[in-house]
Write a protein that holds these residues in place. Structure first.
Motif, PDB file in Angstrom:
ATOM      1  N   GLN A   1      24.402  43.153  45.087  1.00  0.00           N
ATOM      2  CA  GLN A   1      26.098  43.142  45.430  1.00  0.00           C
ATOM      3  C   GLN A   1      26.076  41.820  45.010  1.00  0.00           C
ATOM      4  N   VAL A   2      27.966  41.379  44.679  1.00  0.00           N
ATOM      5  CA  VAL A   2      28.158  40.123  44.252  1.00  0.00           C
ATOM      6  C   VAL A   2      29.300  40.040  45.059  1.00  0.00           C
ATOM      7  N   PHE A   3      29.604  38.604  45.510  1.00  0.00           N
ATOM      8  CA  PHE A   3      30.353  38.419  46.192  1.00  0.00           C
ATOM      9  C   PHE A   3      31.215  37.777  45.469  1.00  0.00           C
ATOM     10  N   TRP A   4      32.496  37.726  46.262  1.00  0.00           N
ATOM     11  CA  TRP A   4      33.648  37.093  45.572  1.00  0.00           C
ATOM     12  C   TRP A   4      34.635  36.722  46.532  1.00  0.00           C
ATOM     13  N   THR A   5      35.291  35.660  46.687  1.00  0.00           N
ATOM     14  CA  THR A   5      36.255  34.599  47.675  1.00  0.00           C
ATOM     15  C   THR A   5      37.883  35.451  47.184  1.00  0.00           C
ATOM     16  N   GLY A   6      37.633  35.713  45.931  1.00  0.00           N
ATOM     17  CA  GLY A   6      39.409  36.038  45.442  1.00  0.00           C
ATOM     18  C   GLY A   6      39.781  34.775  44.652  1.00  0.00           C
ATOM     19  N   ARG A   7      40.909  34.517  43.965  1.00  0.00           N
ATOM     20  CA  ARG A   7      41.782  33.620  43.486  1.00  0.00           C
ATOM     21  C   ARG A   7      41.177  32.321  43.078  1.00  0.00           C
ATOM     22  N   LYS A   8      41.357  32.263  45.115  1.00  0.00           N
ATOM     23  CA  LYS A   8      40.587  30.552  44.839  1.00  0.00           C
ATOM     24  C   LYS A   8      39.467  30.592  46.099  1.00  0.00           C
ATOM     25  N   GLU A   9      38.841  29.325  46.109  1.00  0.00           N
ATOM     26  CA  GLU A   9      37.697  29.228  47.035  1.00  0.00           C
ATOM     27  C   GLU A   9      37.889  29.972  48.565  1.00  0.00           C
ATOM     28  N   CYS A  10      39.307  29.413  49.019  1.00  0.00           N
ATOM     29  CA  CYS A  10      39.993  29.841  50.132  1.00  0.00           C
ATOM     30  C   CYS A  10      41.375  30.498  49.702  1.00  0.00           C
ATOM     31  N   SER A  11      41.270  31.800  49.500  1.00  0.00           N
ATOM     32  CA  SER A  11      42.359  32.460  48.949  1.00  0.00           C
ATOM     33  C   SER A  11      43.920  32.803  49.628  1.00  0.00           C
ATOM     34  N   PRO A  12      45.137  32.344  49.559  1.00  0.00           N
ATOM     35  CA  PRO A  12      46.227  32.801  51.108  1.00  0.00           C
ATOM     36  C   PRO A  12      46.373  34.115  50.450  1.00  0.00           C
ATOM     37  N   THR A  13      45.874  34.676  49.648  1.00  0.00           N
ATOM     38  CA  THR A  13      46.060  36.182  49.464  1.00  0.00           C
ATOM     39  C   THR A  13      44.832  36.717  48.473  1.00  0.00           C
ATOM     40  N   ILE A  14      44.202  37.844  48.914  1.00  0.00           N
ATOM     41  CA  ILE A  14      44.011  38.344  48.351  1.00  0.00           C
ATOM     42  C   ILE A  14      44.383  40.327  48.109  1.00  0.00           C
ATOM     43  N   THR A  15      44.470  40.869  46.110  1.00  0.00           N
ATOM     44  CA  THR A  15      44.670  41.706  46.116  1.00  0.00           C
ATOM     45  C   THR A  15      44.542  42.701  45.833  1.00  0.00           C
ATOM     46  N   ALA A  16      44.553  44.676  45.893  1.00  0.00           N
ATOM     47  CA  ALA A  16      43.333  45.033  45.450  1.00  0.00           C
ATOM     48  C   ALA A  16      43.476  44.808  44.001  1.00  0.00           C
ATOM     49  N   ALA A  17      44.209  44.335  42.729  1.00  0.00           N
ATOM     50  CA  ALA A  17      44.814  43.659  41.850  1.00  0.00           C
ATOM     51  C   ALA A  17      43.282  43.150  41.047  1.00  0.00           C
ATOM     52  N   ASP A  18      43.398  42.054  42.034  1.00  0.00           N
ATOM     53  CA  ASP A  18      42.683  40.880  42.614  1.00  0.00           C
ATOM     54  C   ASP A  18      40.873  41.228  42.113  1.00  0.00           C
ATOM     55  N   LEU A  19      40.852  42.357  42.725  1.00  0.00           N
ATOM     56  CA  LEU A  19      39.338  42.908  42.753  1.00  0.00           C
ATOM     57  C   LEU A  19      39.357  43.942  41.906  1.00  0.00           C
ATOM     58  N   GLY A  20      40.036  44.811  41.297  1.00  0.00           N
ATOM     59  CA  GLY A  20      39.770  45.617  40.493  1.00  0.00           C
ATOM     60  C   GLY A  20      39.013  44.629  38.839  1.00  0.00           C
ATOM     61  N   ARG A  21      39.968  43.892  38.936  1.00  0.00           N
ATOM     62  CA  ARG A  21      39.840  42.533  37.338  1.00  0.00           C
ATOM     63  C   ARG A  21      38.742  42.161  37.371  1.00  0.00           C
ATOM     64  N   VAL A  22      38.286  41.574  38.717  1.00  0.00           N
ATOM     65  CA  VAL A  22      36.512  40.975  38.447  1.00  0.00           C
ATOM     66  C   VAL A  22      35.583  42.463  38.909  1.00  0.00           C
ATOM     67  N   SER A  23      35.746  43.738  39.794  1.00  0.00           N
ATOM     68  CA  SER A  23      35.178  44.137  39.922  1.00  0.00           C
ATOM     69  C   SER A  23      34.736  45.346  38.908  1.00  0.00           C
ATOM     70  N   ASP A  24      35.791  45.113  37.558  1.00  0.00           N
ATOM     71  CA  ASP A  24      35.377  46.047  36.185  1.00  0.00           C
ATOM     72  C   ASP A  24      34.325  44.938  35.124  1.00  0.00           C
ATOM     73  N   VAL A  25      34.801  43.702  35.323  1.00  0.00           N
ATOM     74  CA  VAL A  25      33.809  42.681  34.374  1.00  0.00           C
ATOM     75  C   VAL A  25      32.494  42.759  35.253  1.00  0.00           C
ATOM     76  N   LEU A  26      32.550  42.760  36.345  1.00  0.00           N
ATOM     77  CA  LEU A  26      31.073  43.186  37.299  1.00  0.00           C
ATOM     78  C   LEU A  26      30.481  44.056  36.642  1.00  0.00           C
ATOM     79  N   ARG A  27      31.151  45.450  36.598  1.00  0.00           N
ATOM     80  CA  ARG A  27      30.322  46.536  36.548  1.00  0.00           C
ATOM     81  C   ARG A  27      30.265  46.732  37.809  1.00  0.00           C
ATOM     82  N   ARG A  28      30.705  46.778  39.250  1.00  0.00           N
ATOM     83  CA  ARG A  28      30.753  46.772  40.483  1.00  0.00           C
ATOM     84  C   ARG A  28      31.875  46.950  41.015  1.00  0.00           C
TER      85      ARG A  28
END
Length: 444
Positions: A160-187
């Motif tokens: 399982q892969v950790f992800w902090t969002g669009r920034k190291e300390c992200s002011p916002t995190i959205t479902a779209a932010d996660l969807g893009r990287v989840s598709d790329v990482l295949r999980r």
């Protein structure tokens, strides 16, 4: 902290502090038997209260072609398993984005595939009921890099892969932010929320604030959710209570109410809760608040009313604090600010005497800064009320640099600027009083 996690609903704890040199900088050095016994006791206690203990591995300047390096990590993993630890995390964040050893280039086409190989090797040692988490070297951003595509194609599905969002300390995190990287990482990626952590260049920021900027659907689209606490355990727990409230009911989450509740249960009385909330409002600089609004504390209306009652601040003092909110349209009145200055002293007094000794120690540098600004404001009002006393103005200007020697952030330059304006006003009043037929203005 594990007991706290159990009480508020968190169910997994990652041990991976970069300030433990044997974890990271000197990772090839073994832990002593004493330390392994401590890990075992902590893991058993966590298991007893329903919290999964996850043992972190890391490796600076790891050589992917040196069998001894892999053996060292496997040895630590085996030692941890012997103490009843079942889940692990490999932390390769904040490392160089290139190989540290030239030999590795001859075997692996890129760093991503080398890291995937290492994860896949370590996962082979995992028990069937264990979990394995991986923090890649690139753990924030757009989520669509060549590195991440290669990682997704090569990593075992068990990782399982950790992800902090669009920034190291992200002011916002959205479902779209996660969807893009989840598709790329295949999980589904696991959120590693870097709040309320306040290490490195954030060490002078308090981060006692509610979690904000998290879309309600995140728990549905993420593979998990971890929150990074700061080194100050008691202050971290106030913010973490709001994260727990968000995770329990993301669609009904109210940051203001959650923070109010968190402060109330973290303190021994309403007086303590009011003091902590007052300090948190003034020490509001943290990654989830934009730089343009860090000075939007609740004291500005009283400050504006104060100067409105005196016909405006002295022009000679120059511009107001950069970044402050727009001037408040409030009735002229000096009394609210004068009361706030008295309240500041009382809040500082309360904070210096909090019943929770850990919270008291955690807050101490910011409490000292608050007490310092209270003195500055009190001296400034005294100088303004006694314009004929030149020494009173000197007290103000002597105190300001002493308070500023404490770099812990409380209200920025709010009180520095206010005090200097008071000195200017006192000087002008003194000059007018020395002119024939000019009365000195009476104080409110």
């Amino acid at each position: 902290m594990v007991d706290f996690m159990h009480r508020v609903g968190f169910n997994a704890y990652v041990y991976a502090p970069k300030n433990d040199p044997v974890h990271r900088n000197r990772w090839r050095e073994p832990y002593t038997n004493v330390e392994w016994a401590q890990f075992g006791r902590l893991a058993r206690h966590a298991r007893d209260v329903g919290v999964e203990f996850i043992f972190g591995l890391s490796a600076l300047k790891f050589s992917y072609t040196n069998p001894a390096h892999l053996m060292t990590l496997r040895s630590k993993l085996r030692e941890a398993k012997a103490r009843g630890i079942r889940s692990f995390a490999l932390m390769l964040d904040d490392l160089p984005k290139n190989f540290s050893h030239s030999e590795d280039v001859t075997v692996f086409p890129d760093l991503a595939r080398a890291q995937a190989w290492l994860v896949n090797e370590l996962v082979q040692d995992l028990d069937p009921d264990g979990e394995f988490y991986f923090c890649p070297t690139q753990y924030f951003g757009s989520g669509n890099s060549t590195y991440l595509w290669a990682l997704g194609a090569s990593l075992t599905p068990r990782a399982q892969v950790f992800w902090t969002g669009r920034k190291e300390c992200s002011p916002t995190i959205t479902a779209a932010d996660l969807g893009r990287v989840s598709d790329v990482l295949r999980r589904k990626v696991v959120i590693w929320d870097n709040f309320p952590v306040n290490d490195l260049d954030m060490q002078h920021d308090l981060h006692v604030a509610p979690l904000v900027g998290r879309a309600p659907e995140l728990p549905e689209v993420a593979g998990g959710y971890f929150a990074a606490a700061g080194a100050l355990s008691a202050t971290s727990r106030i913010a973490l209570r709001t994260t727990a409230a968000y995770l329990r009911d993301p669609y009904g989450y109210n940051p203001v109410a959650a923070f109010r509740d968190a402060v109330r249960v973290s303190t021994a009385s309403s007086q303590e809760a009011a003091a902590v909330a007052f300090l948190a409002d003034l020490a509001r600089r943290h990654p989830l608040v934009s730089r343009s609004s860090v000075l939007y504390h609740s004291l500005w209306p009283a400050i504006d009313a104060f100067w409105a009652a005196r016909g405006g601040p002295p022009e000679e003092a120059g511009p107001d604090v950069p970044g402050r909110p727009a001037m408040s349209d409030v009735p002229p009145d000096e009394r609210p600010l004068r009361q706030i200055v008295r309240d500041m002293e009382l809040h500082a007094y309360t904070l210096f005497r909090l019943q929770d000794p850990v919270l008291r120690r955690n807050l101490a540098p910011w409490t000292a800064k608050l007490a310092g600004w209270a003195r500055v404001a009190k001296y400034a009002l005294g100088a303004l009320d006694n314009p004929g006393d030149a020494r009173a103005r000197e007290y103000v200007l002597e105190e300001i640099p002493l308070v500023r020697e404490n770099f812990h952030w409380v209200a920025g330059d709010t009180f520095d600027t206010f005090a200097r304006r008071c000195v200017w006003s006192a000087e002008r009043a003194s000059e007018r009083a020395s002119e024939p037929g000019q009365p000195v203005r009476e104080t409110a």
